[in-house]
Write a protein that holds these residues in place. Sequence first.
Motif, PDB file in Angstrom:
ATOM      1  N   PHE A 161       0.203  -0.950   0.156  1.00  0.00           N
ATOM      2  CA  PHE A 161       0.072  -0.389   0.096  1.00  0.00           C
ATOM      3  C   PHE A 161       0.737   1.289  -0.102  1.00  0.00           C
ATOM      4  N   GLU A 162      -0.280   2.232  -1.209  1.00  0.00           N
ATOM      5  CA  GLU A 162       0.993   3.080  -0.786  1.00  0.00           C
ATOM      6  C   GLU A 162       0.213   4.548  -0.261  1.00  0.00           C
ATOM      7  N   VAL A 163       0.227   4.920   0.525  1.00  0.00           N
ATOM      8  CA  VAL A 163      -1.300   5.860   1.121  1.00  0.00           C
ATOM      9  C   VAL A 163      -1.317   6.763   0.996  1.00  0.00           C
ATOM     10  N   GLU A 164      -2.664   7.664   0.370  1.00  0.00           N
ATOM     11  CA  GLU A 164      -2.193   9.524   0.417  1.00  0.00           C
ATOM     12  C   GLU A 164      -2.638   9.731   1.532  1.00  0.00           C
ATOM     13  N   LYS A 165      -1.938  10.842   2.429  1.00  0.00           N
ATOM     14  CA  LYS A 165      -1.852  11.556   3.239  1.00  0.00           C
ATOM     15  C   LYS A 165      -3.182  12.208   3.268  1.00  0.00           C
ATOM     16  N   ASN A 166      -4.016  11.829   4.634  1.00  0.00           N
ATOM     17  CA  ASN A 166      -5.241  12.556   5.028  1.00  0.00           C
ATOM     18  C   ASN A 166      -5.489  12.850   6.506  1.00  0.00           C
ATOM     19  N   PRO A 167      -5.191  13.624   7.090  1.00  0.00           N
ATOM     20  CA  PRO A 167      -5.088  13.077   9.049  1.00  0.00           C
ATOM     21  C   PRO A 167      -6.260  13.332   9.236  1.00  0.00           C
ATOM     22  N   GLU A 168      -7.730  13.908   8.377  1.00  0.00           N
ATOM     23  CA  GLU A 168      -8.373  14.427   8.870  1.00  0.00           C
ATOM     24  C   GLU A 168      -9.606  12.036   8.766  1.00  0.00           C
ATOM     25  N   LYS A 169      -8.645  11.309   7.675  1.00  0.00           N
ATOM     26  CA  LYS A 169      -9.445  10.437   6.995  1.00  0.00           C
ATOM     27  C   LYS A 169      -8.600   9.601   7.105  1.00  0.00           C
ATOM     28  N   PRO A 170      -8.218   8.894   8.738  1.00  0.00           N
ATOM     29  CA  PRO A 170      -7.522   7.414   8.706  1.00  0.00           C
ATOM     30  C   PRO A 170      -7.621   6.462   7.375  1.00  0.00           C
ATOM     31  N   PHE A 171      -6.830   5.414   7.499  1.00  0.00           N
ATOM     32  CA  PHE A 171      -6.848   4.508   5.903  1.00  0.00           C
ATOM     33  C   PHE A 171      -6.610   3.512   6.756  1.00  0.00           C
ATOM     34  N   ILE A 172      -7.497   2.639   6.354  1.00  0.00           N
ATOM     35  CA  ILE A 172      -7.647   0.761   7.652  1.00  0.00           C
ATOM     36  C   ILE A 172      -7.800  -0.159   6.601  1.00  0.00           C
ATOM     37  N   ILE A 173      -6.561  -0.719   7.004  1.00  0.00           N
ATOM     38  CA  ILE A 173      -6.746  -2.027   5.917  1.00  0.00           C
ATOM     39  C   ILE A 173      -7.384  -3.227   7.373  1.00  0.00           C
ATOM     40  N   LYS A 174      -8.637  -3.696   6.514  1.00  0.00           N
ATOM     41  CA  LYS A 174      -8.711  -5.061   7.321  1.00  0.00           C
ATOM     42  C   LYS A 174      -8.830  -6.387   6.852  1.00  0.00           C
ATOM     43  N   THR A 175      -7.854  -7.350   7.601  1.00  0.00           N
ATOM     44  CA  THR A 175      -7.842  -8.729   7.154  1.00  0.00           C
ATOM     45  C   THR A 175      -8.632  -9.875   8.005  1.00  0.00           C
TER      46      THR A 175
END
Length: 323
Positions: A161-175
């Motif tokens: 994953f190369e996640v675009e930064k956005n402090p207002e919306k955390p990025f969550i990966i569920k496995t």
Amino acid sequence: MKENTEDHNELIHLATSKFAGEASAQDEARLEALLNESEATKQFYAELVKVWDGTEKAAGITPEEINQEWIRLRGEIRKTDKKSFSFMKIAASIALLAAIGIAFFWLQNDNTEQLIAAEMQVQALEDGSMVTLNAGSELSYPKAFSNEETREVELKGEAFFEVEKNPEKPFIIKTPTVQVQVLGTSFSVRSLDGEATSSVIVASGSVEVKFGESSLVLSPDEKAILDRSSSRLFKVTNDDPNYLAWKTKQFVFDDTSLEKVVENLSNAYQVDIRLKTDIIRDCPVTVSFDNQSLDAILEILSATLDLTVEKTSEGLEISGQGC
């Protein structure tokens, strides 16, 4: 609930009876018992409820299509005197959904896409984040994150994953095992069925890895490992230079055992490679490869270690006299 067709069929039967108002007290009790067996059962039942509540909206299904399927089923199902019109129509709706390829357990809303990578594949997300999936991996993700407080995706398998930064919306990966939360960073996640561990390795930025009540924060070059047998989550320094070789096809072997080399090659090229004899497992390999074909790599290894590579019905088999 056991994950098999009989159990799912029973749950569907009991659920549709309940939806139609036809469930007996015994049916209600059995349904309650099934729902108490596991969270998986409850999730499956929730998806059945979703199917029933939104049948005519799912995948563009029209009332006319449902009625046509109902007519077809009515001619096939015996003992119709014991089935009310409402029960038949629910059964027809479910059969229609199944016929057009919608799996109840993984049914998602209209905003969700599901990608199953037949080979290594790069997928751009709506927020600008990039996901590289290893072959055989599955990713479920929303078409748009606009109405959510978080950016959530689901992964089965292995991905970078190369996640675009956005402090207002955390990025969550569920496995199926761990959950990873980030703001903006790059990292790999590996969670494969049948493997003893799941792992997360950070390339840049930082991530939080959660399993149950346990959580860890990882920095670059750190690795979180979940031991599935003990349910233990712990952190180590990543000492594997080839953890992204499946993506880059770049390998660095420095006095690495042939067994480990073969493991890396198998994962990177999605080919079952086996060592025929134990005597060659610990043969040391010191060499680098940069985007070379599997055939070229095996040819070099064979010449260096005096190995023989044979094709089998299951993949490749390597033998030799030792080193």
